[in-house]
Design a protein around this motif. Structure first.
Motif, short mmCIF file in Angstrom:
data_model
loop_
_atom_site.label_atom_id
_atom_site.label_comp_id
_atom_site.label_asym_id
_atom_site.label_seq_id
_atom_site.Cartn_x
_atom_site.Cartn_y
_atom_site.Cartn_z
N LYS A 205 25.57 43.33 41.83
CA LYS A 205 24.49 44.05 42.56
C LYS A 205 24.88 45.53 42.68
O LYS A 205 24.81 46.14 43.75
CB LYS A 205 24.25 43.46 43.94
CG LYS A 205 23.64 42.07 43.90
CD LYS A 205 23.18 41.67 45.28
CE LYS A 205 22.27 40.46 45.29
NZ LYS A 205 22.81 39.29 44.60
N TRP A 206 25.31 46.05 41.56
CA TRP A 206 25.83 47.42 41.53
C TRP A 206 24.80 48.43 42.03
O TRP A 206 23.62 48.38 41.66
CB TRP A 206 26.27 47.78 40.11
CG TRP A 206 27.00 49.08 40.11
CD1 TRP A 206 26.47 50.31 39.90
CD2 TRP A 206 28.38 49.27 40.38
NE1 TRP A 206 27.47 51.25 40.03
CE2 TRP A 206 28.65 50.65 40.32
CE3 TRP A 206 29.44 48.39 40.68
CZ2 TRP A 206 29.92 51.18 40.55
CZ3 TRP A 206 30.70 48.93 40.89
CH2 TRP A 206 30.92 50.31 40.82
N SER A 207 25.29 49.34 42.82
CA SER A 207 24.42 50.37 43.38
C SER A 207 24.93 51.73 42.91
O SER A 207 26.06 52.10 43.20
CB SER A 207 24.50 50.23 44.90
OG SER A 207 24.01 51.37 45.53
N GLY A 208 24.12 52.45 42.14
CA GLY A 208 24.52 53.78 41.68
C GLY A 208 24.77 53.84 40.18
O GLY A 208 24.53 52.88 39.45
N GLY A 209 25.28 54.99 39.76
CA GLY A 209 25.60 55.16 38.35
C GLY A 209 26.91 54.50 38.00
O GLY A 209 27.75 54.28 38.88
N LEU A 210 27.09 54.17 36.75
CA LEU A 210 28.37 53.63 36.31
C LEU A 210 28.53 53.82 34.81
O LEU A 210 27.56 54.07 34.10
CB LEU A 210 28.55 52.15 36.67
CG LEU A 210 27.98 51.08 35.75
CD1 LEU A 210 28.68 49.75 35.99
CD2 LEU A 210 26.50 50.90 36.02
N GLU A 211 29.78 53.72 34.39
CA GLU A 211 30.08 53.79 32.97
C GLU A 211 30.99 52.61 32.62
O GLU A 211 31.97 52.36 33.31
CB GLU A 211 30.82 55.09 32.63
CG GLU A 211 31.18 55.19 31.15
CD GLU A 211 32.17 56.31 30.83
OE1 GLU A 211 32.96 56.70 31.72
OE2 GLU A 211 32.16 56.80 29.69
N LEU A 212 30.62 51.90 31.57
CA LEU A 212 31.50 50.84 31.08
C LEU A 212 32.24 51.36 29.87
O LEU A 212 31.62 51.93 28.96
CB LEU A 212 30.70 49.61 30.65
CG LEU A 212 29.83 48.90 31.69
CD1 LEU A 212 29.22 47.66 31.08
CD2 LEU A 212 30.66 48.53 32.90
N GLU A 213 33.55 51.20 29.86
CA GLU A 213 34.34 51.56 28.68
C GLU A 213 34.80 50.27 28.04
O GLU A 213 35.46 49.45 28.68
CB GLU A 213 35.55 52.40 29.10
CG GLU A 213 35.16 53.76 29.64
CD GLU A 213 36.37 54.66 29.86
OE1 GLU A 213 37.45 54.38 29.34
OE2 GLU A 213 36.20 55.65 30.58
N VAL A 214 34.42 50.09 26.79
CA VAL A 214 34.62 48.81 26.11
C VAL A 214 35.23 49.04 24.73
O VAL A 214 34.94 50.05 24.08
CB VAL A 214 33.24 48.09 25.97
CG1 VAL A 214 33.38 46.78 25.22
CG2 VAL A 214 32.61 47.85 27.33
N ILE A 215 36.08 48.11 24.30
CA ILE A 215 36.57 48.13 22.92
C ILE A 215 35.89 46.98 22.17
O ILE A 215 35.87 45.84 22.65
CB ILE A 215 38.11 47.93 22.87
CG1 ILE A 215 38.84 49.16 23.39
CG2 ILE A 215 38.56 47.60 21.45
CD1 ILE A 215 38.99 50.29 22.41
N LYS A 216 35.32 47.32 21.03
CA LYS A 216 34.70 46.29 20.18
C LYS A 216 35.63 46.08 19.00
O LYS A 216 35.90 47.01 18.24
CB LYS A 216 33.32 46.80 19.73
CG LYS A 216 32.55 45.81 18.90
CD LYS A 216 31.25 46.46 18.44
CE LYS A 216 30.49 45.55 17.53
NZ LYS A 216 29.29 46.21 17.01
#
Lengths: 348, 86
Positions: A260-271
């Motif tokens: 239930k995230w509130s606000g901006g966010l960034e996901l950093e992921v390795i594919k």
């Protein structure tokens, strides 16, 4: 449509080689079709370039470092509020967020809105808790371990093979190929960001990131995935391109829904080359490349303003694929008198 | 062999894979091959078509097409082979 006037205070004006997101956020707000923004910059250092970018930032005030504590910050914000009538504050640094989250209610009472994650959300995705977070939300996370002393470096070989990643609790990450390098990075990172230092398994693959906005009820208001095309020696994207990655989008929606995230966010992921996705980090604010979201047709900072002001926001259903951002450096010429003002008076 | 549906091709030979963000440049013959594969034609059809249009030994064409197909797979521009028209 007539634009509504709004005063927004923004931090992260350090548009340097490892940039804060402030300038990108401000550019997005300046592009808003709904708001006519007056931007109040909040800075920590006198050489943050945004202080002097008068086409983007109308007025800047120095604010105390997070180490000074929440009450000192509140006092300073009240002073600025008396002068500028701030409607909304958008903090953009991980390290300052706990202070703003603590002050949320107080600020709200005084008429300064915020739209931030809760302390529980902030803590759960913290680097030091990421393994647990991954288990809870069934997302692959590289194996990691916290170390509190350089004496623990020798025994890392029991759990890790080289190379491995040495990370600060807020910022900084370096790839170490030997225990000697771990030593050196441990000293550098712990001196800057304190303890613990996080040791993380190195996963080979391409770096893909997502900028997104959660409305606090589990709905993803918008999300744009990007692949880094050019990475600086500090690991920052100097160029990137929006991609069509359904798995990554689904991971983002799932995370925002379950937290239930509130606000901006960034996901950093390795594919990986086997199309496996490993979550490296969740940054609890917009990334420095958030302006790409505007380029792709989703103005995330503008949507955040609407959410903060209690307005209904339509979720974005599409974005342009194949849009690129390319960062550049630029030398501004600044009068000494401006530097003098911000250095002595703490405002410019 | 089939080219992924979402792969974008331009007449200049610029190939963009939106799933990975990778882009490539190919020469006119490479472009011709990718276009035919994207239309659903089989590799055998492509080879026959090239043999008809260009002066080339069959063995050389066979080898070059094999290399090119491997490259397309390596760059993740292809999907699993389904029913291709001949």
């Amino acid at each position: 449509m007539k634009k509504r006037k709004i005063n927004i205070a923004v931090t992260g004006l350090n548009a340097i080689d490892s940039p804060g997101p402030g300038i990108s956020v401000i550019r997005a707000l300046r592009d808003s079709e709904a708001f006519d923004v007056r931007i109040i910059g909040l800075s920590y250092e006198t050489l943050e370039p945004g202080i002097y970018m008068h086409n983007l930032v109308d007025k800047t005030y120095q604010i105390p470092l997070p180490s000074a504590g929440a009450s000192v910050l509140l006092e300073r914000l009240q002073y600025i509020h008396r002068k500028e009538k701030i409607d909304l504050i958008i903090p953009n640094f991980d390290a300052e967020l706990p202070g703003f989250i603590k002050l949320k209610k107080e600020l709200d009472k005084k008429g300064m809105k915020t739209f931030l994650p809760t302390m529980v959300q902030f803590d759960a995705r913290h680097k030091v808790n990421l393994s647990e977070f991954g288990k809870k939300h069934r997302i692959k996370v590289p194996f990691s371990k916290m170390i509190f002393s350089a004496n623990e470096i020798g025994s890392l070989k029991e759990d890790f093979s080289y190379p491995l990643v040495v990370k600060g609790k807020f910022y900084d990450a370096s790839i170490a190929y030997s225990p000697d390098q771990v030593h050196s990075y441990f000293n550098k990172i712990s001196a800057k960001w304190g303890l613990p230092v996080i040791i993380q398994e190195y996963v080979f693959g391409s770096e893909v990131n997502v900028t997104a906005l959660g409305d606090g009820t589990g709905v993803t208001v918008g999300a744009v995935p990007m692949r880094k095309q050019y990475i600086t020696d500090k690991g920052k994207a100097w160029a990137g391109i929006s991609i069509d990655d359904k798995k990554l989008m689904s991971m983002t929606r799932k995370l925002i829904k379950s937290t239930k995230w509130s606000g901006g966010l960034e996901l950093e992921v390795i594919k990986t080359s086997e199309d496996e996705y490993y979550l490296l980090e969740i940054n609890p604010r917009f990334p420095a490349w958030v302006y790409l979201s505007v380029g792709c047709g989703q103005n995330h900072p503008e949507a955040l303003v609407k959410l903060a002001m209690g307005e209904k926001v339509k979720t974005f259903t599409k974005y342009e694929i194949g849009k690129m951002f390319i960062r550049y450096s630029y030398d501004m010429i600044v009068d000494l008198s401006e530097f003098e003002k911000i250095s002595t008076l703490g405002e410019l | 062999m089939k080219i992924n549906k979402n792969v974008a091709l331009s007449d200049s030979g610029f190939v963009f894979n939106p799933s990975t963000g990778d882009s490539f440049s190919t020469n006119p013959i490479g472009l011709e091959i990718i276009k035919l594969l994207k239309e659903g034609k089989s590799m055998d059809y492509v080879k026959a078509s090239l043999l008809k249009t260009y002066t080339i030994e069959e063995a050389t064409l066979e080898r070059d097409c094999y290399d090119f197909a491997n490259m397309l797979m390596k760059f993740k521009l292809t999907e699993a082979d389904e029913k291709a028209e001949n």
